[in-house]
Design an enzyme around this catalytic site. Sequence first.
Site, PDB file in Angstrom:
ATOM      1  N   TRP A 283       0.819  -1.126   0.110  1.00 31.90           N
ATOM      2  CA  TRP A 283      -0.067   0.018   0.166  1.00 31.90           C
ATOM      3  C   TRP A 283       0.822   1.228  -0.117  1.00 31.90           C
ATOM      4  O   TRP A 283       0.658   2.418  -0.704  1.00 31.90           O
ATOM      5  CB  TRP A 283      -1.113  -0.028   1.170  1.00 31.90           C
ATOM      6  CG  TRP A 283      -2.071  -1.154   0.932  1.00 31.90           C
ATOM      7  CD1 TRP A 283      -2.100  -2.007   1.621  1.00 31.90           C
ATOM      8  CD2 TRP A 283      -3.020  -1.216  -0.078  1.00 31.90           C
ATOM      9  NE1 TRP A 283      -3.199  -2.952   1.214  1.00 31.90           N
ATOM     10  CE2 TRP A 283      -3.727  -2.234   0.231  1.00 31.90           C
ATOM     11  CE3 TRP A 283      -3.157  -0.592  -1.227  1.00 31.90           C
ATOM     12  CZ2 TRP A 283      -4.653  -2.755  -0.759  1.00 31.90           C
ATOM     13  CZ3 TRP A 283      -4.168  -0.897  -2.127  1.00 31.90           C
ATOM     14  CH2 TRP A 283      -4.944  -2.067  -1.773  1.00 31.90           C
TER      15      TRP A 283
ATOM     16  N   ASP B 231      -1.358   6.523   6.596  1.00 28.28           N
ATOM     17  CA  ASP B 231      -2.426   5.746   6.092  1.00 28.28           C
ATOM     18  C   ASP B 231      -2.788   4.751   7.391  1.00 28.28           C
ATOM     19  O   ASP B 231      -2.079   3.709   7.813  1.00 28.28           O
ATOM     20  CB  ASP B 231      -2.225   5.126   4.791  1.00 28.28           C
ATOM     21  CG  ASP B 231      -3.163   4.018   4.387  1.00 28.28           C
ATOM     22  OD1 ASP B 231      -3.914   3.844   5.089  1.00 28.28           O
ATOM     23  OD2 ASP B 231      -2.861   3.267   3.408  1.00 28.28           O
TER      24      ASP B 231
ATOM     25  N   LYS C  29     -12.053  -2.091   7.134  1.00 29.94           N
ATOM     26  CA  LYS C  29     -11.402  -2.975   8.059  1.00 29.94           C
ATOM     27  C   LYS C  29     -11.733  -3.024   9.310  1.00 29.94           C
ATOM     28  O   LYS C  29     -12.029  -3.894   9.964  1.00 29.94           O
ATOM     29  CB  LYS C  29      -9.782  -2.815   7.885  1.00 29.94           C
ATOM     30  CG  LYS C  29      -9.229  -3.306   6.507  1.00 29.94           C
ATOM     31  CD  LYS C  29      -8.334  -2.739   5.731  1.00 29.94           C
ATOM     32  CE  LYS C  29      -8.291  -3.384   4.046  1.00 29.94           C
ATOM     33  NZ  LYS C  29      -7.686  -2.297   3.291  1.00 29.94           N
TER      34      LYS C  29
HETATM   35  C1  LIG Z   1      -6.947  -1.915   2.322  1.00 25.38           C
HETATM   36  C2  LIG Z   1      -5.933  -0.728   2.311  1.00 25.38           C
HETATM   37  C3  LIG Z   1      -5.973   0.304   1.421  1.00 25.38           C
HETATM   38  C4  LIG Z   1      -6.868   0.230   0.126  1.00 25.38           C
HETATM   39  O1  LIG Z   1      -8.072   0.607   0.395  1.00 25.38           O
HETATM   40  P1  LIG Z   1      -9.243   0.753  -0.528  1.00 25.38           P
HETATM   41  O2  LIG Z   1     -10.292   1.212   0.297  1.00 25.38           O
HETATM   42  O3  LIG Z   1      -9.654  -0.255  -1.193  1.00 25.38           O
HETATM   43  O4  LIG Z   1      -8.662   1.864  -1.777  1.00 25.38           O
HETATM   44  C5  LIG Z   1      -4.978   1.220   1.579  1.00 25.38           C
HETATM   45  N1  LIG Z   1      -4.015   1.131   2.572  1.00 25.38           N
HETATM   46  C6  LIG Z   1      -4.124   0.072   3.282  1.00 25.38           C
HETATM   47  C7  LIG Z   1      -2.848   0.131   4.524  1.00 25.38           C
HETATM   48  C8  LIG Z   1      -5.010  -0.879   3.338  1.00 25.38           C
HETATM   49  O5  LIG Z   1      -4.946  -1.812   4.368  1.00 25.38           O
END
Ligand SMILES: *Cc1c(COP(=O)(O)O)cnc(C)c1O
Length: 362
Positions: free
Chosen positions: A103, A172, A196
Amino acid sequence: MGERLINFNAGPSILPVPVLEEAARNLVEYGTAGMSIMEMSHRSKEFDAIIQDAEARIRSVIGVPAGYQVMFLQGGASLQFSMLPMNLLGAGQTADYIDTGVWSSTAIKEAKKVGTINVAASSADRKYAYIPKPESFKLTPGAAYVHTTSNNTIYGTQWASAPSFDAPHVCDMSSDICSRPIDMSKYACIYAGAQKNLGPSGVVIVIMRDDLVARSPETLSNMLSYKNHAKKKSLHNTPPTFAIYVVQLVMKWIEAQGGLKGIEQVNEAKAKAIYDAIDRSSGFYRCPADKDSRSKMNIAFRLPSEELEATFISEGKKQAKLHGLKGHRDVGGCRASIYNAMPLAGCETLAKFMDEFAKKNG
Ligand SMILES: *Cc1c(COP(=O)(O)O)cnc(C)c1O
């Protein structure tokens, strides 16, 4: 209704049962409103109360000081990879990124399309098995911001604590937001896709300090501008109303678990149950992640062969209702995602199955 599986999905993923039940009770009619939340105007007084309460609870659960905006946006965490540099990276400036997995490297690729990016540290040299040490960071003096990824969902690593930077820290937190207490004042921005730890897919929470929000160039399209979204209180266009409602319910549920301190205690016990099973298996199971970088949210592990991994996953499903243990397609192996809503008992069931499987096949 069939019995629920023990759901280790990486995202979208498990939600607390009381949240699903309350959402179900209000699905056809919200209280006495005479209609579902999904059928209401996003400018109705009922929805206004929901989004304001969701924001207030996010602020109190995380401990967001004054001077930050809380925004409910769309386009996934993935759109943030583009919006961040479009809004925060001025002409002639550099943003620093720390590359700790799939990511963060995707965030870097997207940001490079917008401006000058310096990769200040990376753990790509050892297949992202570790979190780089602060001594190794090659930071840019006067950087527009520094971007990190607090938990690496695919490789199963996590920052044990937040590093400190002179430049504004943008993080993030998609896969570990609200899994432990944080000191929000150390961050200029945190963001997370809800699917998540916070609710259903379709909404992204962005918490950003006012001085960063103010950076949005006036030339930017309104849908891409933090300044515009903050000014319009996330109601520039139709927001994902139902997803925001479920986020509100998840926040109430977190409060009922004793807030982030209570959640953290359970999360530590959950991760320990599974890592202990790995560590006592005499090498039958092994973690690609270094011990000091292990994630408490996504536990990635390997078995002695890919055949055994396939058998482990299928027998776990049949014998113990263990679902979603296949690793990410980029890395293979197994992965147990144990977000907030996974109860300790689910992790204990997995650990017991791991012991038995290792004894039979070791
Ligand atoms: C799942 C995830 C993403 C992507 O998320 P989307 O909502 O599918 O764009 C980005 N960063 C991390 C750390 C993730 O776990």
